[in-house]
Design an enzyme around this catalytic site. Structure first.
Site, mmCIF file in Angstrom:
data_model
loop_
_atom_site.group_PDB
_atom_site.id
_atom_site.type_symbol
_atom_site.label_atom_id
_atom_site.label_comp_id
_atom_site.label_asym_id
_atom_site.label_seq_id
_atom_site.Cartn_x
_atom_site.Cartn_y
_atom_site.Cartn_z
ATOM 1 N N LEU A 1 -1.531 13.421 -17.454
ATOM 2 C CA LEU A 1 -0.070 13.482 -17.377
ATOM 3 C C LEU A 1 0.493 12.329 -16.568
ATOM 4 C CD1 LEU A 1 0.585 17.270 -16.861
ATOM 5 C CD2 LEU A 1 1.323 15.854 -18.772
ATOM 6 N N HIS B 1 -11.066 24.373 -7.788
ATOM 7 C CA HIS B 1 -10.025 24.274 -8.793
ATOM 8 C C HIS B 1 -9.162 23.026 -8.670
ATOM 9 C CE1 HIS B 1 -7.166 25.656 -11.676
ATOM 10 N NE2 HIS B 1 -6.209 25.874 -10.820
ATOM 11 N N ARG C 1 -3.875 34.471 -3.362
ATOM 12 C CA ARG C 1 -5.054 33.734 -3.818
ATOM 13 C C ARG C 1 -6.133 33.530 -2.759
ATOM 14 N NH1 ARG C 1 -3.890 28.479 -7.679
ATOM 15 N NH2 ARG C 1 -2.828 29.644 -9.295
#
Ligand SMILES: Cc1cc2nc3c(=O)[nH]c(=O)nc-3n(C[C@H](O)[C@H](O)[C@H](O)COP(=O)(O)OP(=O)(O)OC[C@H]3O[C@@H](n4cnc5c(N)ncnc54)[C@H](O)[C@@H]3O)c2cc1C
Ligand code: SF4
Ligand code: SF4
Ligand code: FES
Lengths: 663, 293, 243
Positions: free
Chosen positions: A13, A366, A298
């Site tokens: 991106l 992640h 989280r």
């Protein structure tokens, strides 16, 4: 040389956004990527992209609140002006992506639909089915293809960035890259070079990231002298599907829709999970956090799942860490309607139907909040000065970094759906800067080719010597696995100094062993073996700085959790005692802020060993405040904190008055 | 229905007998260089639960030995996301085109005996082993101008309003990851391999390569993308250009309606619907042009 | 394939393929229907009288028959066949690897096209006036039923006729379905399914007509010849229909 090109490395991106804008500004771009840009890692993002929108605005939301949520979520570790600028650009960016044809989900009236993500009270997240990242990437890919047809952009797909080329003054003049098919080397002289090479999850062996996320390009820039910021901040996602090849993300919505996390009380109970009676199951999240149950934030979910498997040894499987995420009590129709897409992923890759059999999940690396240190120029209003040379510039003049590979936007922890925004924002925003950088700084053409020739020769030499190492004893793939296992063990969810110290030494030894790696393919055609071995070699300097940064940072902040330095909640139950403890708590917090609210800056020393220093963080717009979510006595602490900050603003107000009157 | 498929697969796996500690046998069609001869090589890797073809290839890369113990160069292959969204890892697995990352070993063994066969795609020139050159596929996207022709990236407000129905129609088409499965399985899509001539400049070669691509069938993937953008309110503004492209040589007329494309598309994209829509649009467009001239 | 400048055929590929598709439907397909239904009138049970009258109707075109035949049947058919062979040559059937129904149909479409083509050539040689110089052309417009029956008297010929007819019918009915996709008449999977049912029905009816006619000619009573003569006797009073 009046006509200078820009070299964009990486077509995710960030890289594509920059390329599109540069072409539009009339600049010719070379776009280098390991994989066809349409296949970049950004395609994996599922959830969505944040920005303030017409709806949330009417509920009291604003760019400022988005900015505030982001720095609060990041535990105040990011410089605030770039984050403010990003939040201000949010609405424009979503509008732009909408115009480019991204099929955002729609309301019945035909407006863009939004959902709510973690870390905010507002429905800020625009999404396109379960493949937002893919859709955003394709929209930019299409525009770049259009510019390619126009001749403004030249793509170099299946090319590896090997090193920036610096002149005597230390300014970046271009780069040397290698064709992954023919293995030929090539110089790319450029007015400016921008790295948009994404994350580095492969340092942890397996992660939720794609296979080219080795961080090699960033490491090469770092080894050439660029600073690396906040390396120790690595986000771990609580629920991923463990796989032999990759850890695939299982969206948090599985818990949001009522999924229950549990383990058998008997370690590694061999029975079919469906036949284990309730009484022999431990729903440990519900037991430990009765108020939030499975919906704890989280980082807490991650830590608890990690803890139950490692400390308590209750992992479901013997040789692999995992817990059950159970949806089987929810009617099939509900599941299909609400979670259809993500359950199919599980079924596709595990070959098991999660509607019938509980899923097995475990936390996985992640996202990397850290990355190349980059500069910015602050504007009078607290945002950024568009087009300034300094924006997104690394410590090497002329070398820039954007997207996940810079350290700038997410501080100590990233909010969900903020990364896609930061990638597109930094890409669009850096373009005028790069356009200005082109043609600046005089140079002598003769010198230049000498510089490039030198670097090409150096790279050829490295390449040749690797190919010559056929008699080595180390297997690069095995070594990678070892590195990943070690890093996952000591530098993810829970960090302890007594593990980090030996781990650092171990990584140093692995780096040493790497020099004895044998390549099993000695050919010079599409040699993936040697490319991987090279990338592996470049993982060690980054692994080292992650470990050292983590070792030195004796506190808990965002994703960096050291139990030894955690600030526990209040113990006292009587009001006076509580008040006293709360005051103490706030004192400690303030002291810790003074000591540790600093960016970690790593520079590459000899042998790839990092030298760590710290830099103050610009918190001039929003003063740091404690994150109290789920803490015992949060209300008492908050009360004390509010009083203190009221006093502080009072002071500041009075102090500012004379100046204000004078102006 | 889903459950049945899964349970079957498990039942059959047990029958096939692949278990922990056992070896999975793989046969790979290899080729060292583009113009080289291809040859078969056999490998064995230890079986693991939930293993897919990518993990087999990873293990082969790590051991770099063939079944008979010879040291061989690791097999080259493409992959990236391992989640079936990037489109990298297309190959022929047991004779059928599919994504290696979502091809589970258990299922393959259940389907097709005790050996897994891997071959490179046959409709694209081989670069090495399982790596093929799919530039023609991306050229197809250029040919049909698969983009929204916006003025620029300056802030000009939101995009057009789009009804949920339109979005639901467009979204599946927009998930096409350019993997090329639809092209591989299409009997009308045939291989185009252009080799650089002695002394030919890079530029000339490039031009000749593109011309060769353009002359051959664009394939279902590009047709579907053309339809995606012709349905978008702004994209539609150059619909005529796309129709021109689709009715040039190698256009929509080349489709023979075998409908393999839709059957093999890993994303389940309604390609035949796109093709039929393109057919309809071409009919209308051609007739209009006949009378508007 | 990639000539420096595309040839006429390459430049007009779309038009040619569309005309090809159209030609298969009308006039070639339409003729097939008329032809098979005309033949089926042998089943009227009147010993070929109806059939003869249909034949007469066609032959009432007189001198126009030949140009009409060429313009509406032979030339379109040749065009369809030539383009068809080009298409077949450029395709790579792969039912082995992809044994899906529609792929099987794609392959059968090509196979039946070729069979039908061969059959038609043979059929024309055998029965049409064009075959006369080559020892064929055994159809006699005045003795329509009996001359045909004579040819079909051979079992082998009949079997080949059945294969040829079935191929042509499959090729037409399946082609009808693909034509609808090509031209965009049916676009959604549901519409395609519905169209499929219609195509199958058309195919079944035509196959029944075609096979029925073969059976009909074969089972013509022995004295059918005289019936034919009777018919032609009436016929004699009219002006000669063809040269
Ligand atoms: C499973 C998953 C889900 C996610 N979901 C979300 C979400 O819902 N919302 C959100 O905001 N964020 C999400 N994220 C994070 C987000 O997807 C990434 O941070 C973002 O896509 C990174 O984009 P990028 O442009 O920086 O780099 P990437 O997309 O990673 O692209 C990197 C580019 O650099 C190239 N490259 C790398 N190394 C080299 C080299 N040596 N030489 C040449 N080229 C090189 C690659 O080929 C590639 O083109 C998710 C991440 C994961 C893993
Ligand atoms: S329907 Fe057309 S594009 Fe699809 S496989 Fe068949 S011939 Fe190819
Ligand atoms: S249409 Fe389907 S099969 Fe074809 S390239 Fe796209 S995703 Fe792959
Ligand atoms: S690796 Fe991305 S689709 Fe298989």
């Amino acid at each position: 040389m009046a006509h200078e090109r820009v070299l964009v490395v990486g077509g995710g991106l960030a890289g594509l956004a920059a390329t599109m804008r540069l072409a539009e500004l009339g600049i010719d771009v070379d776009l280098v990527s390991l994989v066809p840009v349409k296949r970049s890692h950004s395609v994996c993002a599922q959830g969505g992209i944040n920005s303030v929108n017409a709806l949330t605005r009417q509920q009291g939301d604003s760019e400022w609140k988005h900015f505030d949520d982001t720095v609060y979520g990041g535990d105040f570790l990011q410089h605030q002006p770039p984050v403010k600028e990003m939040a201000d650009w949010g609405p424009k960016i979503i509008d732009l992506m909408d115009r480019l044809g991204v099929p955002f989900n729609r309301t019945s009236e035909g407006f863009r639909d939004q959902r709510r993500f973690g870390g905010t009270l507002y429905k800020r997240t625009a999404f396109a089915g379960a493949t937002t990242g893919q859709q955003l990437l394709y929209a930019l890919d299409e525009q770049v293809r259009r510019w390619e047809v126009e001749g403004k952009v030249r793509k170099w797909e299946f090319w590896d960035f090997l090193a920036p080329v610096l002149d005597e003054t230390g300014r970046c003049r271009g780069a040397v890259c290698q064709d992954l098919v023919t293995m030929e080397f090539r110089s790319f002289p450029a007015g400016a070079v921008v790295l948009a090479t994404g994350g580095n999850g492969l340092i942890y062996g397996r992660s939720t990231m794609s296979m080219v996320c080795t961080g090699s390009a960033v490491s090469r820039a770092y080894q050439a002298g660029a600073w690396y910021g906040n390396g120790e901040f690595i986000q771990v996602h609580p629920t991923a599907i463990p796989g032999a090849d990759k850890l695939r993300l299982m969206s948090e919505s599985a818990r949001g829709e009522g999924g229950r996390v549990w383990v058998p009380r008997k370690p590694q109970d061999p029975r079919d999970p469906r036949s284990i009676p309730e009484s022999e199951r431990s729903y440990f999240l519900e037991e430990r956090y009765p108020k939030y149950g499975n919906l704890v934030p989280r980082d807490i979910a991650t830590r608890e799942i990690f803890d139950i498997c490692t400390t308590e040894g209750l992992s479901v499987e013997q040789d692999r860490l995992c817990v059950y995420l159970d949806l089987t009590h929810i009617p099939r129709e509900t599941l299909d309607r609400k979670l259809g897409g993500i359950l199919e992923i599980y079924e596709k890759f595990q070959g098991v139907d999660p509607r019938v059999t509980p899923m097995k999940i475990f936390p996985a690396v992640h996202y990397s909040m850290g990355g190349l240190w980059v500069d910015y120029e602050r504007s009078a209003t607290g945002g950024l000065v568009e087009g300034s040379f300094r924006n997104q510039q690394t410590s090497i003049p002329g070398l820039y970094a954007i997207g996940e590979c810079d350290y700038q936007y997410h501080g100590a922890n990233r909010l969900g759906a903020n990364s896609l925004l930061s990638c597109i924002f930094s890409g669009l925003f850096v373009a005028p800067t790069l356009a200005n950088a082109c043609g600046s700084g005089s140079r002598a053409a003769g010198d230049e080719s000498r510089l490039f020739d030198q670097e090409v020769r150096r790279q050829e030499e490295r390449h040749r010597s690797l190919l010559a190492r056929t008699a080595g004893v180390e297997n690069p793939y095995g070594l990678h696995q070892e590195l990943g296992t070690l890093m996952t063990r000591v530098a993810t969810v829970v960090r302890r100094n007594d593990q980090l110290v030996p781990a650092y030494d171990e990584v140093c030894r692995m780096a040493e062993r790497w020099t004895r790696c044998a390549v099993s393919d000695t050919g010079n055609w599409t040699n993936q073996n040697v490319v991987f071995t090279k990338a592996l070699g470049d993982m060690f300097p980054i692994a080292k700085l992650i470990l050292k940064g983590a070792l030195l940072r004796d506190e808990c902040r965002g994703a960096h959790f050291k139990p030894a330095f955690a600030m526990p909640g209040l113990k006292a139950t009587d009001p006076v005692g509580r008040r006293q403890e709360a005051e103490q708590w706030c004192d400690t917090f303030e002291a810790n802020t003074r000591r540790w609210l600093k960016s970690t800056i790593a520079t590459c020393g000899p042998g790839g060993d990092p030298e760590i220093s710290y830099q103050d963080v610009d918190t001039s717009l929003i003063p740091p405040r404690p994150r109290l979510y789920g803490l015992v006595g949060a209300d008492a602490i908050e009360e004390v904190w509010k009083e203190r900050s009221a006093r502080a603003t009072d002071h500041a107000g009075r102090a500012a008055q004379p100046a204000g009157a004078g102006a | 229905m889903m459950i049945r498929a899964t349970d079957d697969a498990h039942a059959m796996t047990d029958a096939a007998g692949a278990q922990r500690g056992e070896l999975v046998r793989v046969r790979i069609l290899r080729q060292d260089v583009p113009s080289g001869e291809s040859y078969w090589e056999r490998f064995e890797v230890p079986y693991e639960r939930n293993m897919n073809v990518i993990s087999i290839l990873q293990k082969i890369a790590a051991q770099a030995r063939s079944q008979d113990g010879r040291k061989v160069a690791p097999v080259a292959w493409d992959c990236n996301c391992l989640e079936e969204v990037c489109g990298s890892c297309t190959m022929l697995i047991n004779g059928r085109t599919r994504m290696a990352c979502s091809a589970l070993v258990d299922r393959l063994l259940a389907e097709d005996g005790d050996e897994i066969e891997l071959r490179p795609m046959s409709k694209f020139p081989v670069v090495r082993d399982l790596v093929v050159d799919r530039r023609r596929l991306f050229r197809g996207l250029e040919k049909v101008e698969a983009w929204v022709p916006v003025e620029g990236s300056y802030d000009l407000g939101p995009g057009p309003r789009i009804s949920p129905d339109e979005q639901e129609d467009a979204y599946p088409l927009s998930t096409c990851m350019s993997c090329g499965c639809c092209l591989e399985a299409c009997p009308q899509y045939t291989k185009v391999e252009v080799v650089r001539r002695e002394g030919e400049s890079e530029k000339d070669f490039e031009a000749r390569r593109k011309a060769a691509y353009d002359a051959a069938f664009v394939g279902a993937h590009a047709v579907s993308q053309a339809m995606l953008f012709n349905a978008h309110p702004t994209g539609r503004m150059i619909a005529d250009e796309r129709m021109k492209a689709l009715t040039r040589q190698g256009g929509i007329q080349m489709c023979g309606n075998a409908q393999n494309c839709v059957a093999v598309c890993p994303k389940g994209i309604p390609l035949t619907r796109s093709i039929a829509r393109a057919g309809r649009a071409a009919t209308v467009w051609a007739i209009k042009r006949l009378f508007d001239r | 394939m990639s000539g420096e400048s595309p040839s006429f055929l390459e430049r007009h590929q779309f038009l040619i393929y569309r005309l090809f598709s159209l030609a298969g439907f009308v006039p070639v397909g339409a003729f097939l229907i008329v032809h098979l239904l005309t033949n089926a009138s042998i089943l009227a049970g009147d010993g070929g009288r109806t059939f003869q009258s249909r034949v007469d109707m066609i032959h009432s075109l007189g001198p126009l028959l030949v140009p009409v035949e060429w313009a509406f049947i032979f030339l379109p058919m040749i065009f369809h066949a030539v383009v068809g062979f080009v298409i077949i040559a450029n395709g790579l059937p792969n039912v082995g690897s992809y044994p899906y129904v529609s792929n099987l149909r794609y392959t059968l479409q090509r196979a039946t096209g070729m069979i039908a083509f061969a059959f038609i050539i043979w059929h024309i040689w055998q029965l049409h006036a064009l075959g006369k110089p080559f020892g064929g052309g055994r159809f006699d417009a005045h003795e329509a039923a009996s001359s045909t029956a004579a040819v079909l008297g051979s079992t082998a010929v009949s079997i080949l006729y059945c294969i040829g007819i079935l191929s042509a019918v499959f090729h037409f009915a399946n082609g009808l379905w693909t034509l609808g996709i090509t031209w965009g008449l049916w676009t959604s999977p549901a519409a395609m399914r519905r169209a499929n049912v219609v195509s199958i029905a058309v195919g079944v009816v035509l196959a029944a007509a075609g096979l029925g006619a073969v059976a009909g000619f074969r089972s013509l009573p022995a004295d059918s010849a005289s019936h034919g003569h009777a018919a032609s006797a009436v016929h004699e009073t009219l002006p000669p229909s063809s040269p």
